[in-house]
Design a protein around this motif. Sequence first.
Motif, PDB file in Angstrom:
ATOM      1  N   ASP A 106      32.312  36.650  46.819  1.00 11.56           N
ATOM      2  CA  ASP A 106      33.036  37.823  47.321  1.00 11.56           C
ATOM      3  C   ASP A 106      33.893  38.459  46.232  1.00 11.56           C
ATOM      4  O   ASP A 106      34.860  39.147  46.529  1.00 11.56           O
ATOM      5  CB  ASP A 106      33.903  37.413  48.499  1.00 11.56           C
ATOM      6  CG  ASP A 106      34.931  36.360  48.091  1.00 11.56           C
ATOM      7  OD1 ASP A 106      34.832  35.841  46.960  1.00 11.56           O
ATOM      8  OD2 ASP A 106      35.833  36.064  48.881  1.00 11.56           O
ATOM      9  N   ASN A 107      33.528  38.215  44.970  1.00 12.62           N
ATOM     10  CA  ASN A 107      34.272  38.747  43.825  1.00 12.62           C
ATOM     11  C   ASN A 107      35.729  38.282  43.793  1.00 12.62           C
ATOM     12  O   ASN A 107      36.614  38.983  43.317  1.00 12.62           O
ATOM     13  CB  ASN A 107      34.211  40.272  43.768  1.00 12.62           C
ATOM     14  CG  ASN A 107      32.827  40.761  43.421  1.00 12.62           C
ATOM     15  OD1 ASN A 107      32.080  40.071  42.740  1.00 12.62           O
ATOM     16  ND2 ASN A 107      32.471  41.933  43.891  1.00 12.62           N
ATOM     17  N   GLY A 108      35.969  37.079  44.301  1.00 12.88           N
ATOM     18  CA  GLY A 108      37.299  36.482  44.215  1.00 12.88           C
ATOM     19  C   GLY A 108      38.315  37.087  45.142  1.00 12.88           C
ATOM     20  O   GLY A 108      39.508  36.934  44.933  1.00 12.88           O
ATOM     21  N   TYR A 122      40.574  27.154  39.119  1.00  7.70           N
ATOM     22  CA  TYR A 122      39.309  26.506  38.792  1.00  7.70           C
ATOM     23  C   TYR A 122      38.144  27.487  38.774  1.00  7.70           C
ATOM     24  O   TYR A 122      37.198  27.326  38.023  1.00  7.70           O
ATOM     25  CB  TYR A 122      39.024  25.370  39.768  1.00  7.70           C
ATOM     26  CG  TYR A 122      39.698  24.088  39.364  1.00  7.70           C
ATOM     27  CD1 TYR A 122      38.991  23.071  38.744  1.00  7.70           C
ATOM     28  CD2 TYR A 122      41.054  23.906  39.567  1.00  7.70           C
ATOM     29  CE1 TYR A 122      39.610  21.907  38.351  1.00  7.70           C
ATOM     30  CE2 TYR A 122      41.686  22.749  39.180  1.00  7.70           C
ATOM     31  CZ  TYR A 122      40.958  21.744  38.572  1.00  7.70           C
ATOM     32  OH  TYR A 122      41.591  20.599  38.177  1.00  7.70           O
ATOM     33  N   LEU A 123      38.224  28.517  39.612  1.00 11.18           N
ATOM     34  CA  LEU A 123      37.102  29.444  39.712  1.00 11.18           C
ATOM     35  C   LEU A 123      37.069  30.441  38.566  1.00 11.18           C
ATOM     36  O   LEU A 123      36.056  31.094  38.352  1.00 11.18           O
ATOM     37  CB  LEU A 123      37.130  30.148  41.058  1.00 11.18           C
ATOM     38  CG  LEU A 123      36.804  29.173  42.186  1.00 11.18           C
ATOM     39  CD1 LEU A 123      36.887  29.847  43.533  1.00 11.18           C
ATOM     40  CD2 LEU A 123      35.435  28.553  41.998  1.00 11.18           C
ATOM     41  N   ASN A 141      40.848  39.733  40.500  1.00 16.19           N
ATOM     42  CA  ASN A 141      41.282  39.430  41.868  1.00 16.19           C
ATOM     43  C   ASN A 141      41.990  38.083  41.957  1.00 16.19           C
ATOM     44  O   ASN A 141      42.987  37.940  42.669  1.00 16.19           O
ATOM     45  CB  ASN A 141      40.095  39.455  42.826  1.00 16.19           C
ATOM     46  CG  ASN A 141      39.617  40.869  43.106  1.00 16.19           C
ATOM     47  OD1 ASN A 141      40.358  41.828  42.914  1.00 16.19           O
ATOM     48  ND2 ASN A 141      38.376  41.005  43.543  1.00 16.19           N
ATOM     49  N   ARG A 142      41.472  37.080  41.243  1.00 14.72           N
ATOM     50  CA  ARG A 142      42.090  35.752  41.316  1.00 14.72           C
ATOM     51  C   ARG A 142      43.466  35.739  40.657  1.00 14.72           C
ATOM     52  O   ARG A 142      44.407  35.143  41.179  1.00 14.72           O
ATOM     53  CB  ARG A 142      41.169  34.703  40.704  1.00 14.72           C
ATOM     54  CG  ARG A 142      39.869  34.566  41.475  1.00 14.72           C
ATOM     55  CD  ARG A 142      39.422  33.167  41.702  1.00 14.72           C
ATOM     56  NE  ARG A 142      38.228  33.161  42.543  1.00 14.72           N
ATOM     57  CZ  ARG A 142      38.250  33.056  43.863  1.00 14.72           C
ATOM     58  NH1 ARG A 142      39.383  32.935  44.491  1.00 14.72           N
ATOM     59  NH2 ARG A 142      37.127  33.053  44.539  1.00 14.72           N
ATOM     60  N   ILE A 143      43.600  36.389  39.509  1.00 19.53           N
ATOM     61  CA  ILE A 143      44.912  36.436  38.845  1.00 19.53           C
ATOM     62  C   ILE A 143      45.923  37.159  39.737  1.00 19.53           C
ATOM     63  O   ILE A 143      47.055  36.711  39.895  1.00 19.53           O
ATOM     64  CB  ILE A 143      44.810  37.118  37.469  1.00 19.53           C
ATOM     65  CG1 ILE A 143      44.038  36.226  36.490  1.00 19.53           C
ATOM     66  CG2 ILE A 143      46.208  37.405  36.908  1.00 19.53           C
ATOM     67  CD1 ILE A 143      43.784  36.860  35.137  1.00 19.53           C
TER      68      ILE A 143
END
Length: 193
Positions: A106-108, A122-123, A141-143
């Motif tokens: 889902d693109n993070g 981790y991802l 997105n994760r950051i």
Amino acid sequence: VLSLGLSCSKHDPGVFSVIPYAYINHNLVNKYIGQCHFYPEKNDRYPIITQFPNSEDRKRFDIYIRSMDNFNAFLKIYIQHLHKTYLPFAKKYSTISAIDKKFNFDNGSSPFSTDFIRSELYLIPICCINKNPNRKIIINNRIKKILDHNEYFKSNYNLYLLLEGLMQDNLLPEDEFNYYITTFNLQNHLESK
């Protein structure tokens, strides 16, 4: 790629809560996570610090161990549980590619683990190692999610160190590295002194 673990908490004499976990355990992923300053010491074989959420079947057991017979009975039940739940899960997601597809599809944008924000970290190396074509969107997105939920990662330079390690190993282009550093105002602890 996955290791199985067991968390036990003692409540009273002979009473324990037991929660089985699956962990990401991949030397290259751990190398980049190990560059972060979660603890005072760094280590090439960094201890696994995050749970791998297979919430499809995660359960907590409250067990009573008052004798070796109780303990042996628990082990038998626990091994049966592993064979029915965690081992098929670990077999299905036994490669970096499989983990990347399951948790970065889902693109993070959705949380990796709502109760453990470090799991998001981790991802980031996983999508870089797997050469995910949507890497830039995923990392962005994760950051953002990490910083929105926990300022600790910014103030302790963890994200900077993680991204720098990926860039030095040519898993992240320098211009992309600079984009994240500028966009999220990440700092190198050596430069900030």
